[in-house]
Design an enzyme around this catalytic site. Structure first.
Site, PDB file in Angstrom:
ATOM      1  N   ASP A  90      35.031  -4.161 -47.186  1.00  0.00           N
ATOM      2  CA  ASP A  90      35.283  -3.135 -48.193  1.00  0.00           C
ATOM      3  C   ASP A  90      35.458  -3.846 -49.542  1.00  0.00           C
ATOM      4  OD1 ASP A  90      36.295  -1.259 -49.923  1.00  0.00           O
ATOM      5  OD2 ASP A  90      37.835  -0.502 -48.567  1.00  0.00           O
ATOM      6  N   CYS A 118      46.906   5.746 -51.368  1.00  0.00           N
ATOM      7  CA  CYS A 118      46.041   5.910 -50.184  1.00  0.00           C
ATOM      8  C   CYS A 118      46.095   4.668 -49.307  1.00  0.00           C
ATOM      9  CB  CYS A 118      44.597   6.212 -50.569  1.00  0.00           C
ATOM     10  SG  CYS A 118      44.428   7.727 -51.496  1.00  0.00           S
ATOM     11  N   GLN A 124      37.604  -2.903 -54.284  1.00  0.00           N
ATOM     12  CA  GLN A 124      38.488  -3.495 -55.293  1.00  0.00           C
ATOM     13  C   GLN A 124      38.069  -4.915 -55.671  1.00  0.00           C
ATOM     14  OE1 GLN A 124      40.730  -1.945 -56.979  1.00  0.00           O
ATOM     15  NE2 GLN A 124      40.962  -0.089 -55.756  1.00  0.00           N
ATOM     16  N   HIS A 153      42.911   0.473 -47.191  1.00  0.00           N
ATOM     17  CA  HIS A 153      42.911   1.804 -47.809  1.00  0.00           C
ATOM     18  C   HIS A 153      42.624   2.818 -46.696  1.00  0.00           C
ATOM     19  CE1 HIS A 153      41.164   5.113 -50.255  1.00  0.00           C
ATOM     20  NE2 HIS A 153      41.812   4.577 -51.280  1.00  0.00           N
ATOM     21  N   LYS A 212      34.482   2.197 -59.842  1.00  0.00           N
ATOM     22  CA  LYS A 212      35.473   1.123 -59.967  1.00  0.00           C
ATOM     23  C   LYS A 212      34.874  -0.118 -60.614  1.00  0.00           C
ATOM     24  CE  LYS A 212      38.195   2.577 -56.006  1.00  0.00           C
ATOM     25  NZ  LYS A 212      39.348   3.320 -56.486  1.00  0.00           N
TER      26      LYS A 212
HETATM   27  N1  PMP Z   1      38.668   1.054 -50.379  1.00  0.00           N
HETATM   28  C1  PMP Z   1      39.519   0.616 -51.304  1.00  0.00           C
HETATM   29  C2  PMP Z   1      40.132  -0.751 -51.153  1.00  0.00           C
HETATM   30  C3  PMP Z   1      39.829   1.411 -52.392  1.00  0.00           C
HETATM   31  O1  PMP Z   1      40.672   0.964 -53.321  1.00  0.00           O
HETATM   32  C4  PMP Z   1      39.226   2.679 -52.513  1.00  0.00           C
HETATM   33  C5  PMP Z   1      39.541   3.586 -53.679  1.00  0.00           C
HETATM   34  N2  PMP Z   1      40.853   3.558 -54.116  1.00  0.00           N
HETATM   35  C6  PMP Z   1      38.341   3.082 -51.518  1.00  0.00           C
HETATM   36  C7  PMP Z   1      38.078   2.238 -50.470  1.00  0.00           C
HETATM   37  C8  PMP Z   1      37.658   4.396 -51.581  1.00  0.00           C
HETATM   38  O2  PMP Z   1      36.848   4.471 -52.719  1.00  0.00           O
HETATM   39  P1  PMP Z   1      36.224   5.851 -53.175  1.00  0.00           P
HETATM   40  O3  PMP Z   1      37.371   6.823 -53.271  1.00  0.00           O
HETATM   41  O4  PMP Z   1      35.609   5.556 -54.493  1.00  0.00           O
HETATM   42  O5  PMP Z   1      35.238   6.251 -52.148  1.00  0.00           O
END
Ligand code: PMP
Length: 638
Positions: A435, A599, A438, A358, A461
Site C-alpha cells: 500500500d 481510519c 502514503q 489503514h 495524495k
Molecule cells: N492506505 C493508506 C495508508 C491511506 O493513508 C489511505 C488514505 N488515507 C488509503 C489507503 C485509502 O486511500 P483512498 O481513500 O484514497 O482510497
C-alpha cells in the site's frame, strides 16, 4: 598547429573548437554533435528543447519576478535564529508570501556542492514566475542536456553513479536546516522553539542513508532507468518559496489567517499545473477514449495513455500494461481482493497484514476471509511503531498466501522496511501487495526494485485529483487473473455465449474511466518528478526532524509513533485536551490538521488511544508554519 594571436604557443580558439568537436563526436552517443557555434559558449548555456518536457497542457507563466532564492519558507533563516526573531507567518513583513523575504535574510547561503556551473547556487533573479516556468525557461538545466546528448540508455548504464539517495545532494536547505536544528533547545519547555534555544548535540538519524526503500541502490536495469534516479542527480535547487507559488490554495484565508495546510496525509493540495491541465483537457481534448474515429477521441486517448506512461515511469514499472487506473488505493486493494484473492485463496489459507494498516488494507481482506474461511494474521509493532521483523518471520508459513502491508503508516508515519518484508514473503511463497498511499508523495518508489506483486496509490495524495488512483501489478499476474468487473472497454469480443477479455490493463478497466483526472494525475507526476522525489524526501525529512524536536517541547504532549524512520506524519495527544479541541484551536489560527482515528483504529488502540491530532507535512510546508503550529500548542497549554 597554429597559435593564437597572443603568440603564446597556445592553440587558437578555432583549433580548440575543432578538437573539442572531434572529442564530443567520439564520446558516448555522439555526446554533442557539434560545439555551440557562438564563441566562448559553454554547454550549459544551450537553450533547452522544452518539448522534451512533454507538456501538452498550456503553461500560464505569470510575468512577475521570482524572489531571489531562499530556503525553508521564511522560518529557518539562521539570521532570524541568531537575532532571536521568529518569522511571523501572519506578518506581511516576514510572511513567506512576501517576495522580499529572502532579501531580508542576508545570511542565507548559496547551494553548496554543485560542480555544474548550471546551478551556481542562487536562482537567477531574472527568472520569471513560478517553478514550472523556471524549469521551462532556464537555460541552465543539465537535465535537458543530459537527455539531449546522452539519451536515457547511456544514463542507465551505471545507475549507482546516477542515483543519489536523498541527502546526498547538497541544497540550500541542507546547510540552513542543519544550523537551525542544531539550535533547537530540547530542554526549554514553553519556549517558542528555534529562536532561543541552546544547541543540541542529539544526532539526527538520516534514515535515507541506510535503507534504499525499494530503490535500486546498485542494481542496473538497462532497459528502464529509474526516473527518480535521473532526477535525483540533476534537479535544480529546491526553493520552497517558489514552489508555493504554484499552489493557489495556499494563499487562501481561513478564519482571517493565511491557510496552513498540514493535512497532507488526508489529501494534498494541487499545483496550478494540475488544475490547468484538467481544465485544458475539458476545453480542448474531451472525448471518450479508444473507440471513436475522430480527432478529439485521438487527443483524449493520447492524453490518457500518456498519463499511464508517466505513472509507469514514476513507479519504474516494466510496462505500461502493468498500470491500471482505478478510483484510488481503496478500490485497487478491493480489486485485488475480489479478483485474485477470490480466485486463488482457499479455506485455511492465511493473509498477513501489519498492525499499522489503514482500514482500506484490513476490511477487504476481512470480507474475503469471511467468505472463504481464511485466517488473518497481524505483524505486531514495537512501542515506537516499528514492525517487528522477527515476529513477522514467525508468522510466515506454508499457508501464507498473501502479505499486504503499508510502506508508510498514515497514522504514525512509520516507514516500513518494505523491500525486506516483500523478500521474506516471497521466500515463503506468498504474494505481496504494498500500500503506497502514503509513500509515493514522500519518497522515490521503484516497484521493480521493491519486487512487489501489486502496488497501490491514490492520485489525490500525490498532488493529483481525487477519484483517480493506480493499481500496479506484475503483468503475468494481471493476465492470469480474471476481471472483477465486466462491461465495455475491457473486451476483445462478445457473443451471447462467450466473452473474450483484453489483456491488462484493459481487462481491469471496464466502462468509461476517469479520463480527465488520469490526465491530471499525469501532470502531478510531471510536477513532482521535475522537483525530484529524492529532493522532496530530503527536504521533508528535515522538516519532520525540525517539527519533531519542537513538538517534544510542548508541555503535556505525547507523540504517538516515534520510529526513527518516518515520513510526513506527526501524531500526538495533548494532556488535558480532547483531540478535536486541539484541532479546533489550530483551525482558529488557519492551521488545518486531522484529529480523529485516521481510519486506522487498530494501531491507535495499540497505543491506548482512540484518536490523535495529526499534522502531516508535504514539500510546500515551511518551518515558519511549524513554528506557528508549535506556538499555538504552547499558548493552549498556557
Ligand atoms: N492506505 C493508506 C495508508 C491511506 O493513508 C489511505 C488514505 N488515507 C488509503 C489507503 C485509502 O486511500 P483512498 O481513500 O484514497 O482510497
Amino acid at each position: 598547429m597554429s597559435t593564437n594571436i597572443n603568440n603564446d604557443n597556445l592553440p587558437s580558439p578555432q583549433e580548440l573548437e575543432a578538437l573539442a568537436n572531434q572529442l564530443f563526436k567520439a564520446g558516448p552517443g555522439g555526446f554533442l554533435s557539434e560545439l555551440p557555434s557562438q564563441k566562448g559558449a559553454d554547454i550549459f548555456s544551450i537553450a533547452p528543447d522544452i518539448s522534451l518536457f512533454n507538456t501538452s497542457a498550456p503553461v500560464n507563466a505569470p510575468a512577475q519576478q521570482a524572489p531571489p532564492s531562499t530556503i525553508g519558507g521564511g522560518g529557518i533563516s539562521p539570521s532570524a535564529v541568531n537575532q532571536g526573531n521568529a518569522v511571523n507567518l501572519q506578518d506581511p513583513q516576514t510572511s513567506f508570501a512576501d517576495p522580499n523575504l529572502s532579501s531580508q535574510s542576508p545570511s542565507l547561503s548559496p547551494a553548496t556542492g554543485y560542480s555544474q556551473p548550471a546551478f551556481g547556487g542562487q536562482l537567477p533573479v531574472q527568472l520569471n514566475g513560478d517553478y514550472e516556468s523556471y524549469l521551462k525557461k532556464t537555460d541552465l538545466i543539465p537535465d535537458v542536456l543530459l537527455r539531449q546528448n546522452f539519451g536515457v540508455e547511456q544514463l542507465s548504464a551505471a545507475p549507482q553513479d546516477l542515483f543519489h539517495l536523498p541527502y546526498q545532494q547538497d541544497q540550500h536547505f541542507d546547510t540552513e536546516l542543519k544550523k537551525v536544528l542544531e539550535q533547537i533547545s530540547t530542554s526549554a519547555p514553553g519556549s517558542s522553539g528555534i529562536f532561543n534555544g541552546a544547541p543540541t548535540t542529539t544526532a539526527v538519524p538520516f534514515y535515507f542513508l541506510n535503507d534504499t526503500h525499494g530503490l535500486p541502490a546498485v542494481k542496473a536495469d538497462k532497459a528502464q532507468p529509474s526516473k527518480a534516479g535521473i532526477s535525483g542527480i540533476i534537479t535544480p535547487p529546491f526553493d520552497v518559496n517558489i514552489i508555493r507559488r504554484d499552489f493557489p490554495i495556499l494563499q487562501e484565508q481561513v478564519n482571517g489567517k493565511q491557510l496552513v495546510w498540514l493535512d497532507n496525509a488526508a489529501t494534498t493540495q494541487k499545483p496550478k499545473q494540475v488544475i490547468d491541465r484538467i481544465s485544458y483537457f475539458y476545453k480542448h481534448e474531451n472525448s471518450n477514449i479508444h473507440r471513436a474515429a475522430h480527432e478529439l477521441a485521438a487527443r483524449a486517448t493520447d492524453a490518457y495513455e500518456g498519463a499511464r506512461k508517466k505513472v509507469q515511469q514514476f513507479l519504474n514499472a516494466g510496462s505500461i500494461n502493468e498500470i491500471i487506473f482505478v478510483r484510488g488505493a481503496t478500490e485497487a486493494i478491493n480489486l485485488v481482493a475480489k479478483s485474485w484473492g477470490d480466485q486463488n485463496l482457499n479455506a485455511g489459507d492465511e493473509i498477513i497484514v501489519s498492525h499499522l494498516e489503514h482500514h482500506a488494507n484490513i476490511v477487504p481482506w476481512q470480507q474475503l476471509a469471511a467468505k472463504k474461511s481464511l485466517k488473518i494474521k497481524v505483524i505486531p509493532v514495537d512501542d515506537d511503531g516499528q514492525v517487528l521483523i522477527d515476529e513477522y518471520v514467525k508468522l510466515l508459513g506454508p499457508r501464507t498466501k498473501l502479505v499486504s502491508f503499508t510502506q508508510v503508516s498514515n497514522a504514525l508515519g512509520t516507514v516500513t522496511p518494505a523491500a525486506q518484508i516483500v523478500q521474506l514473503a516471497h521466500l515463503a511463497g506468498a504474494k505481496v501487495l504494498v500500500d503506497g498511499a502514503q509513500s509515493v508523495s514522500h519518497m522515490p518508489v521503484d516497484v521493480r526494485a521493491l519486487d512487489a506483486d501489486w502496488f497501490v496509490f491514490s492520485g489525490h495524495k500525490v498532488f493529483g485529483p481525487t477519484g483517480i488512483g493506480v493499481l500496479y501489478g506484475k503483468e503475468y499476474l494481471l493476465n492470469e487473473t480474471q476481471p472483477w468487473q465486466g462491461g465495455g472497454n475491457m473486451i476483445k469480443d462478445v457473443t451471447f455465449e462467450h466473452t473474450q477479455y483484453h489483456d491488462a490493463p484493459g481487462r481491469f478497466e471496464a466502462g468509461t474511466g476517469n479520463i480527465a483526472d488520469a490526465v491530471g494525475l499525469g501532470a502531478a507526476i510531471d510536477y513532482v518528478t521535475r522537483l525530484g522525489m529524492p529532493l522532496i524526501a530530503q527536504y521533508e525529512h528535515y522538516l519532520l526532524v525540525y517539527a519533531t524536536q519542537l513538538l517534544k517541547e510542548v508541555k503535556g504532549i505525547r507523540l504517538i509513533g516515534t520510529a526513527p524512520e518516518k515520513a510526513s506524519v506527526l501524531s500526538f495527544v495533548l494532556d488535558g485536551y480532547k483531540t478535536e479541541d486541539v484541532g479546533a484551536a489550530l483551525n482558529q489560527q488557519g492551521i488545518a490538521v486531522r484529529s480523529g482515528h485516521h481510519c486506522a483504529q487498530p494501531i491507535l488502540r495499540r497505543f491506548g488511544v482512540e484518536s490523535t491530532v495529526r499534522p502531516s507535512l508535504a514539500f510546500y510546508n515551511t518551518c515558519a508554519e511549524i513554528d506557528l503550529l508549535v506556538n499555538t500548542l504552547h499558548s493552549l497549554k498556557r
